[in-house]
Write a protein that holds these residues in place. Sequence first.
Motif, PDB file in Angstrom:
ATOM      1  N   TYR A   3     -27.354 -31.910 -37.569  1.00  0.00           N
ATOM      2  CA  TYR A   3     -27.590 -31.310 -36.262  1.00  0.00           C
ATOM      3  C   TYR A   3     -28.899 -30.544 -36.317  1.00  0.00           C
ATOM      4  N   ASP A  43     -31.341 -27.648 -35.079  1.00  0.00           N
ATOM      5  CA  ASP A  43     -31.160 -26.300 -34.542  1.00  0.00           C
ATOM      6  C   ASP A  43     -32.379 -25.466 -34.907  1.00  0.00           C
ATOM      7  N   ASN A  44     -32.429 -24.229 -34.441  1.00  0.00           N
ATOM      8  CA  ASN A  44     -33.511 -23.319 -34.828  1.00  0.00           C
ATOM      9  C   ASN A  44     -33.015 -22.367 -35.917  1.00  0.00           C
ATOM     10  N   MET A  59     -29.851 -20.459 -35.384  1.00  0.00           N
ATOM     11  CA  MET A  59     -28.646 -21.270 -35.208  1.00  0.00           C
ATOM     12  C   MET A  59     -28.085 -21.127 -33.795  1.00  0.00           C
ATOM     13  N   ASP A  60     -28.975 -21.109 -32.802  1.00  0.00           N
ATOM     14  CA  ASP A  60     -28.550 -20.937 -31.412  1.00  0.00           C
ATOM     15  C   ASP A  60     -27.658 -22.077 -30.920  1.00  0.00           C
ATOM     16  N   VAL A  61     -27.933 -23.292 -31.335  1.00  0.00           N
ATOM     17  CA  VAL A  61     -27.091 -24.415 -30.904  1.00  0.00           C
ATOM     18  C   VAL A  61     -25.696 -24.247 -31.501  1.00  0.00           C
ATOM     19  N   PHE A  62     -25.644 -23.930 -32.777  1.00  0.00           N
ATOM     20  CA  PHE A  62     -24.355 -23.733 -33.447  1.00  0.00           C
ATOM     21  C   PHE A  62     -23.536 -22.643 -32.752  1.00  0.00           C
ATOM     22  N   SER A  94     -23.911 -21.704 -29.654  1.00  0.00           N
ATOM     23  CA  SER A  94     -23.918 -21.986 -28.208  1.00  0.00           C
ATOM     24  C   SER A  94     -24.607 -20.882 -27.429  1.00  0.00           C
ATOM     25  N   ARG A 105     -27.128 -24.763 -22.856  1.00  0.00           N
ATOM     26  CA  ARG A 105     -25.821 -24.864 -23.514  1.00  0.00           C
ATOM     27  C   ARG A 105     -25.184 -26.223 -23.239  1.00  0.00           C
ATOM     28  N   LYS A 107     -26.956 -31.027 -27.528  1.00  0.00           N
ATOM     29  CA  LYS A 107     -27.170 -31.019 -28.973  1.00  0.00           C
ATOM     30  C   LYS A 107     -27.957 -32.255 -29.349  1.00  0.00           C
ATOM     31  N   ARG A 138     -28.947 -34.592 -32.711  1.00  0.00           N
ATOM     32  CA  ARG A 138     -28.506 -34.831 -34.072  1.00  0.00           C
ATOM     33  C   ARG A 138     -29.056 -36.152 -34.564  1.00  0.00           C
TER      34      ARG A 138
END
Length: 110
Positions: free
Chosen positions: A48, A50-51, A54-57, A59, A64, A67, A69
């Motif tokens: 996955y 992300d930055n 871990m903003d995606v992780f 949410s 929002r 994702k 990947r």
Amino acid sequence: MKRLYRHELKFALTPEQAAEVQEWASAQLEVDPHTPEGCSTYELQTLYLDNERMDVFHSQLPARGVKYRIRRYGDEPIAYLERKKRKGTRVTKRRASFPIERLDEILSRT
């Protein structure tokens, strides 16, 4: 291009319930095309994107539900860059394939 939508709901199962679901599914469903001949499972590798926060992780992004990947099935020489977007229970996915040896090149782009 025909767009397919699917709806995802997730449930927590006990190990016993999971075994029952797996037994039922094995008898009812067709084998996934990525499954090697004579096997009932296969290896899946997912990265996955992300930055550093871990903003995606967590949410926490304004976008929002979106994702990105990279996914590879078993030891196939092809990987897939995917965008998965969720709105409520509705999920859409777009993907592009690329040779796995180009992974470093793709990840190093800024």
